[in-house]
Design a protein around this motif. Structure first.
Motif, short mmCIF file in Angstrom:
data_model
loop_
_atom_site.label_atom_id
_atom_site.label_comp_id
_atom_site.label_asym_id
_atom_site.label_seq_id
_atom_site.Cartn_x
_atom_site.Cartn_y
_atom_site.Cartn_z
N PRO A 187 -9.70 -18.90 2.76
CA PRO A 187 -9.77 -18.55 4.18
C PRO A 187 -8.96 -17.32 4.61
O PRO A 187 -9.43 -16.54 5.40
N TYR A 188 -7.75 -17.16 4.07
CA TYR A 188 -6.92 -16.05 4.52
C TYR A 188 -7.06 -14.79 3.69
O TYR A 188 -6.47 -13.76 4.01
N GLY A 189 -7.84 -14.87 2.60
CA GLY A 189 -8.24 -13.67 1.89
C GLY A 189 -7.11 -12.89 1.25
O GLY A 189 -6.00 -13.39 1.07
N THR A 190 -7.42 -11.63 0.95
CA THR A 190 -6.47 -10.85 0.15
C THR A 190 -6.56 -9.36 0.46
O THR A 190 -7.62 -8.85 0.83
N ILE A 191 -5.42 -8.70 0.33
CA ILE A 191 -5.29 -7.26 0.58
C ILE A 191 -4.81 -6.59 -0.70
O ILE A 191 -3.83 -7.03 -1.29
N ALA A 192 -5.51 -5.51 -1.09
CA ALA A 192 -5.03 -4.71 -2.22
C ALA A 192 -4.43 -3.41 -1.68
O ALA A 192 -5.06 -2.71 -0.90
N VAL A 193 -3.22 -3.11 -2.09
CA VAL A 193 -2.60 -1.84 -1.73
C VAL A 193 -2.65 -0.94 -2.97
O VAL A 193 -2.08 -1.29 -4.01
N LEU A 194 -3.34 0.18 -2.84
CA LEU A 194 -3.53 1.05 -4.00
C LEU A 194 -2.46 2.14 -4.07
O LEU A 194 -1.96 2.59 -3.04
N ALA A 195 -2.15 2.55 -5.30
CA ALA A 195 -1.22 3.65 -5.50
C ALA A 195 -1.91 4.99 -5.32
O ALA A 195 -1.29 5.98 -4.96
N GLY A 196 -3.21 5.01 -5.59
CA GLY A 196 -4.00 6.22 -5.39
C GLY A 196 -4.76 6.15 -4.08
O GLY A 196 -4.51 5.28 -3.25
N GLY A 197 -5.71 7.05 -3.91
CA GLY A 197 -6.51 7.04 -2.69
C GLY A 197 -7.33 5.76 -2.58
O GLY A 197 -7.63 5.11 -3.58
N VAL A 198 -7.67 5.43 -1.34
CA VAL A 198 -8.34 4.17 -1.08
C VAL A 198 -9.75 4.14 -1.68
O VAL A 198 -10.34 3.07 -1.85
N ASP A 199 -10.27 5.31 -2.03
CA ASP A 199 -11.60 5.37 -2.64
C ASP A 199 -11.51 5.59 -4.14
O ASP A 199 -12.52 5.80 -4.81
#
Lengths: 392, 392
Positions: A187-199
């Protein structure tokens, strides 16, 4: 982006707004090569010293104006070039084409948690569901070279945590990937924080997971598109993982593992460090276990995390059914009746004969026999010669 | 022995001496069937109320005198029979024949630590080196059905602890046996506290270990010879394990494991509980891990124990050579040169190519090559296609 770690004093949101700087100008500065986080802080502090609205017309500033703020000639020229209308237009198109959205330090939807860290990002790029940053969040980090044990417990704990909190990680190999996978459909899902650009999908084997996150989760990065990925960006990314989260769970981490940088940052931000215990003989656990030594909170399952934040978490889990399902996978006596669990627990500590079990359990021989049969069928116990039973 | 857990107030040594009771009388009472620990405490409290030396002539008391103290007729008759000179003589012979010695609550060599517990044993039987009870001691307990991991880390930690503390355990299968084995030849040695009589070898497979302990360690029991072993004696034994020790290390213990009784007793006696972490998916670790939840001290190696008692332990380990040897077995980078350890630690977190390692290590290619070769020969790393190296 500069990599210098000395920090000028941080600028509050209201101070930034007081300077009159616009979000478009902040984005332009952030996307100017050679203008790092500290330079932007210095520009804002300069504006602050000049009085209300001093930076309102930043788009009209000449190179000399920027140099007056202490920037080098090259930086000043780059900023002026980057603030030309066609450059602004080009950037906007680039963001749009790549499906990325932007949130700046000045915006109402900037993550509250990041206002509390010493060096908050000025601009965040994202793809996916931004609403996830409103949830209470817990980071899960660990080694890229996870063991089977590490991946399994990470998935289970992530799935459990994501019943009531959003799971933040870095989309790296190993523990990070397992954390996202485990939490993705909860239900609360997940967030990825990238070291490079978001694409920029890295590492390539996480491509499917990346796209799942765009669809069902959130991908965030501080890094402008087209920035070349380099080692110095990883610690900067780690500070956002720690910054977005109430605490950081370290699953498996060797000594000197990058995951420990995130844990150290969490401590620096006054967040909690949790550790999932592992074997003291496992080189992949020893870095994590050393945090236990230093007082980190042990995590046997998600309840250890929820207990730490019981004052702030929603009391009802998002999806009680899913929670029950996630619990079952981690309980050795799941799917057992209470009588089966009783016998199973006896056998966990030592093997017993059926006669000994009759005495211990107080069950009739016939009932005990049927319980043992059921445990045999469920492949939870094993019958040895002489009707001695052991657990499988 | 009675199994009632209600306790009359405990009697101090000086109170016991004040009553004038002799050690021979205390032994006779202790070895009288049907006269338990609480009955003896009641007798001493009665004596105390009657004034100095009231029990000096206990050997001359008639059944009526014992009944006046609140004992049943049967108890009184048994005591009188057991105090007859020929009974005393018979007991002495029995102890001597079996090579067991006795220490009573009244003796100068009674273990200091046991004066601090709420229900100290009145009499202890022993075989082996009694001097070991003078050492600072640490208990190591756990499941009888230990895993290979559990046995291995128990041996290592016991060997480490016994450089500066005496290791106490219960000579049971599994963790107990591993603890004694690990500590047996180390400078501070090991004490086994038995649930049955000190001459009763149980379980039979620990016979060789039992004899090693008689020769090089110490076997202790509160139980008179010829007492039939029954389940109720195990918790009584566990209180002596906890009582003799500054703290209790739990290695592997399922839920409801007997080892946890020892840990609970340790908490009740204001001693410390330590836990050796294990995998949260291991049913044999979960009972131990739950103590971590409750605040037990994690043990990665013996230094975690020594740190807790740094104020009281001898500063010099008994045998520095042996300590070094014991350390080496538990360190992943043992037997490596510093350069080899550096490379090994890099590879622990992720595989690297030789080019990447050159950059990271700052070593010349030739030197790095020789370090990698040495690690390959020592079977610590593995070379994959493309000259990528991983740890083994």
């Amino acid at each position: 982006m500069e990599e210098k770690r000395e920090q000028v004093r941080s600028v509050t949101k209201s101070e930034a707004l007081f300077t009159g700087i616009t979000r478009e100008a902040l984005i332009a500065l952030h996307e100017t090569d050679g203008v790092g986080k500290l330079s932007i802080a210095n520009i804002l502090l300069y504006g602050l010293s000049k009085g209300k609205g001093a930076l309102r017309f930043a788009f009209d500033f000449l190179a000399g104006d920027w140099r007056d703020m202490g920037l080098h000639a090259k930086q000043a020229a780059s900023i002026v070039a980057n603030m030309r209308p066609e450059a602004v237009e080009r950037r906007l198109r680039k963001h749009e084409e790549r499906g990325m959205r932007l949130v700046t330090y000045l915006d109402h939807d900037y993550p509250e948690m990041l206002f509390q860290i010493s060096d908050p990002p000025w601009v965040l790029y994202y793809r996916g569901n931004w609403e996830l940053v409103r949830n209470p969040a817990i980071a899960i980090v660990g080694t890229r070279l996870a063991t089977g044990y590490g991946r399994k417990v990470t998935e289970d704990i992530a799935a459990g945590c994501a019943q009531r909190m959003t799971v933040v990680s870095g989309l790296a190999r190993g523990i990070d990937a397992a954390a996202h996978s485990g939490a993705l459909r909860a239900p609360y899902g997940t967030i990825a924080v990238l070291a490079g650009g978001v694409d920029h999908i890295y590492p390539p084997e996480n491509k499917a997971l990346y796209h799942d996150l765009v669809e069902q989760g959130l991908i965030v990065s501080e890094i402008p598109p087209d920035t070349i990925l380099r080692p110095g960006l990883f610690p900067l990314r780690n500070r956002i993982i720690a910054g977005l989260s109430y605490g950081v769970i370290v699953v498996e981490a060797a000594k000197e593992s990058g995951a420990l940088i995130t844990a150290d940052l969490a401590i620096g931000y006054n967040r909690d460090v949790f550790v999932v215990p592992g074997q003291i003989t496992s080189p992949r656990s020893i870095g994590a276990l050393e945090y236990l030594r230093k007082g980190a909170i042990p995590v046997l399952d998600e309840t250890d995390v929820f207990r730490a934040y019981s004052y702030i978490l929603p009391t009802k889990p998002g999806n009680p059914e899913a929670e029950e399902a996630s619990k079952q996978t981690s309980m050795p006596t799941s799917n057992l009746t209470s009588d089966e669990a009783l016998i199973y627990n006896f056998l966990l500590d030592q093997p017993f004969s059926i006669d000994e079990l009759t005495i211990r359990s107080g069950m009739t021989f016939g009932h005990l026999h049927s319980v043992l049969l059921s445990l045999l069928i469920k492949r939870r116990i094993h019958q040895q010669p002489g009707s001695v039973y052991t657990v499988l």
